[in-house]
Design an enzyme around this catalytic site. Structure first.
Site, PDB file in Angstrom:
ATOM      1  N   GLY A  22     136.267 -32.245 -27.397  1.00  0.00           N
ATOM      2  CA  GLY A  22     136.285 -32.277 -25.936  1.00  0.00           C
ATOM      3  C   GLY A  22     136.273 -33.684 -25.382  1.00  0.00           C
ATOM      4  N   THR A  25     137.877 -35.944 -21.519  1.00  0.00           N
ATOM      5  CA  THR A  25     137.300 -36.105 -20.193  1.00  0.00           C
ATOM      6  C   THR A  25     135.780 -36.135 -20.285  1.00  0.00           C
ATOM      7  OG1 THR A  25     137.310 -35.211 -17.923  1.00  0.00           O
ATOM      8  CG2 THR A  25     137.136 -33.631 -19.715  1.00  0.00           C
ATOM      9  N   GLY A  28     132.531 -36.450 -23.319  1.00  0.00           N
ATOM     10  CA  GLY A  28     133.227 -36.709 -24.569  1.00  0.00           C
ATOM     11  C   GLY A  28     134.062 -37.971 -24.497  1.00  0.00           C
ATOM     12  N   SER A 146     121.811 -28.775 -23.763  1.00  0.00           N
ATOM     13  CA  SER A 146     121.681 -28.885 -22.313  1.00  0.00           C
ATOM     14  C   SER A 146     120.275 -28.483 -21.884  1.00  0.00           C
ATOM     15  CB  SER A 146     122.709 -27.956 -21.638  1.00  0.00           C
ATOM     16  OG  SER A 146     122.419 -27.762 -20.267  1.00  0.00           O
ATOM     17  N   TYR A 172     125.219 -18.877 -20.818  1.00  0.00           N
ATOM     18  CA  TYR A 172     125.247 -20.321 -21.056  1.00  0.00           C
ATOM     19  C   TYR A 172     123.956 -20.757 -21.749  1.00  0.00           C
ATOM     20  CZ  TYR A 172     125.545 -25.357 -20.190  1.00  0.00           C
ATOM     21  OH  TYR A 172     125.588 -26.729 -20.345  1.00  0.00           O
TER      22      TYR A 172
END
Length: 300
Positions: A22, A25, A28, A146, A172
């Site tokens: 990733g 953008t 990453g 996260s 998530y």
């Protein structure tokens, strides 16, 4: 070394091969940019080759692009085979790519999209590349989690794919909790194997990236308004990943995040994850289920 660890503290990376998922953008790209600037050979493992090539053109040094669609186990296998052929030795694998708060969708293999992309895709990729990392002194696998691993998060073994009901935040949270449990179990297996490879994790706090693009409007609108005051730029959000990936003092199983209040922003330091993330029985069960679902067996 300064008290506040920054990109300037990243050691020289010449001679190292780094694969960053990733990386076209956001976090990453910011991670790849620093690694490339420090001399690493960097592979941007991305779903969209055109975007990957445009990103690579903006980076210094030796940067190439590898197509990788984490929503397809066939693509993961193809990418791993291509990477092993091109780079028989890999020093660093950064499992960075991810999706957040997507509508109810499935991957090409029928997995809930967030769990399939964020966890299972990276689980499979790591297992397929690990033989290229194990012989390399100082090699590392860094997986990005996260603060969402604390929010409505649990490993729903009775409904991993959220077929009975669906919660964007819950799905998530499950995927980000899985990232941490995977890291901790991988490190335990590496240590038992006597491997020099280290598994660590990181999280970016609240960073201003494209990750929130799938959030419902009711969530995205206030986040957009608060972003200038709350979120930190991607270059800062990438620092915990960079520290986990390059700081010589990193120990296996450590988790890095911003050092400010609530781990929302700030310079990277070692942080702790939720109590349930350290549950050994759940870690081992998740590992076994992940091997079964992906068909990938690890060499440790």
């Amino acid at each position: 070394m300064s008290t506040n660890w920054t990109a300037r503290d990243v050691p020289d990376q010449h001679g190292r091969v780094a694969v960053v998922t990733g990386a076209n953008t956001g976090l990453g790209f910011a991670t790849a940019e620093v690694l490339a600037a420090r001399g690493a050979t960097v592979v941007l493992a991305v779903r969209d080759l055109d975007r990957g090539r445009r990103a690579a053109a903006r980076l210094p040094g030796d940067v190439t692009v590898q197509q990788l669609d984490l929503t397809s186990l066939a693509s993961v296998r193809d990418a791993a085979a291509a990477l092993r052929a091109t780079h028989p030795r890999i020093d660093l694998l950064v499992n960075n790519a991810g999706v957040m708060y997507t509508p109810k969708q499935t991957t090409r293999d029928g997995f809930e999209r967030q769990f399939g992309t964020n966890h299972l895709g990276h689980f499979a990729l790591t297992g397929l590349l690990l033989d290229a990392l194990l012989p390399v002194p100082g090699s590392r696998v860094v997986t990005v989690s996260s603060v969402g691993h604390r929010i409505r998060a649990a490993i729903h073994f009775d409904d991993l794919n959220w077929e009975r009901s669906y919660s964007r935040a819950g799905a998530y949270g499950q995927s980000k909790l899985a990232n941490l449990m995977f890291t901790y179990e991988l490190q335990r297996r590496l240590a038992a194997h006597g491997a020099g490879t280290v598994a660590a994790a990181a999280h970016p706090g609240v960073s201003n990236t494209e990750l929130v693009r799938n959030s419902p409007a009711a969530v995205r609108a206030p986040m957009d308004r608060l972003a200038p005051f709350l979120a930190q730029p991607a270059a800062m959000g990438a620092l915990p990943t960079l520290r986990a990936a390059t700081d010589p003092a990193v120990l296996g199983g450590q988790y890095y995040g911003p050092g400010g209040r609530g781990e929302v922003r700030g310079y990277p330091r070692v942080v702790t994850s939720s109590p349930q993330s350290y549950d050994l029985a759940v870690q081992r069960r998740l590992w076994a289920v992940s091997e079964e679902l992906t068909g990938v067996r690890f060499p440790v």
